[in-house]
Design an enzyme around this catalytic site. Structure first.
Site, mmCIF file in Angstrom:
data_model
loop_
_atom_site.group_PDB
_atom_site.id
_atom_site.type_symbol
_atom_site.label_atom_id
_atom_site.label_comp_id
_atom_site.label_asym_id
_atom_site.label_seq_id
_atom_site.Cartn_x
_atom_site.Cartn_y
_atom_site.Cartn_z
ATOM 1 N N CYS A 8 0.859 -1.307 0.068
ATOM 2 C CA CYS A 8 -0.096 -0.201 0.086
ATOM 3 C C CYS A 8 0.913 1.184 -0.058
ATOM 4 O O CYS A 8 2.083 0.871 0.021
ATOM 5 C CB CYS A 8 -1.028 0.139 1.366
ATOM 6 S SG CYS A 8 -2.417 0.955 1.218
ATOM 7 N N CYS A 80 -3.967 -0.587 -2.905
ATOM 8 C CA CYS A 80 -4.614 0.431 -3.394
ATOM 9 C C CYS A 80 -3.766 0.918 -4.687
ATOM 10 O O CYS A 80 -2.804 0.319 -5.091
ATOM 11 C CB CYS A 80 -3.850 1.716 -2.397
ATOM 12 S SG CYS A 80 -1.986 2.023 -2.194
ATOM 13 N N CYS A 87 4.891 0.125 -7.482
ATOM 14 C CA CYS A 87 5.208 -1.182 -7.156
ATOM 15 C C CYS A 87 6.450 -1.424 -7.983
ATOM 16 O O CYS A 87 6.285 -1.526 -9.193
ATOM 17 C CB CYS A 87 4.305 -2.252 -7.216
ATOM 18 S SG CYS A 87 4.839 -3.797 -6.785
#
Length: 143
Positions: A8, A80, A87
């Site tokens: 997240c 999210c 990422c």
């Protein structure tokens, strides 16, 4: 044993809730970790709403995703949209899964505590189903 990483943005609420539930439902079949792309510390409301459901996450830490680079995971779950976009690529064969949840405490017309409870319940349901689909499937083939 499977290894799961939940990501997240702040690693303060959604990923903490998911880590707690995924570990709870997986038991000794998985190791679950959580991290953020911009860690902010574990939100006390996350700890509170999990305790209301009998799960203690007061010992969790808010970690940066870079801490897990180079480690092998079976699943990397982003919870999210921002974390999904930021990422990093993990060098393992990790299956990447995205399931966006509302940022708790930021829902109009709801108190922060009500919002945390609602998101907690959504994450609990998702986590239960995730474990059933991904960790129980192998065992059910031999039943």
């Amino acid at each position: 044993m499977k290894r799961i990483l939940v990501l997240c943005t702040g690693n303060s609420a959604r990923s903490q809730l998911a880590e707690g539930y995924l570990q709870h439902f997986a038991g000794d079949r998985a190791e679950v970790f959580s991290a953020g792309v911009d860690p902010k510390g574990v939100n006390p409301l996350a700890v509170q709403v999990m305790a209301e459901d009998g799960i203690d996450i007061s010992h969790h830490t808010s970690d940066h995703v870079d801490q897990y680079l180079g480690q092998l995971f079976d699943y990397v779950i982003t919870v999210c949209d921002n974390a999904r976009e930021q990422c990093p690529i993990f060098p393992s064969q990790a299956r990447r899964i995205h399931k966006s949840f509302t940022d708790p405490g930021h829902q109009p017309g709801m108190s922060a505590l009500e919002s945390f409870r609602q998101v907690r319940d959504e994450i609990r349901d998702y986590s239960r189903q995730f474990i059933a689909d991904h960790l129980n499937a192998i065992g059910s083939l031999h039943a």
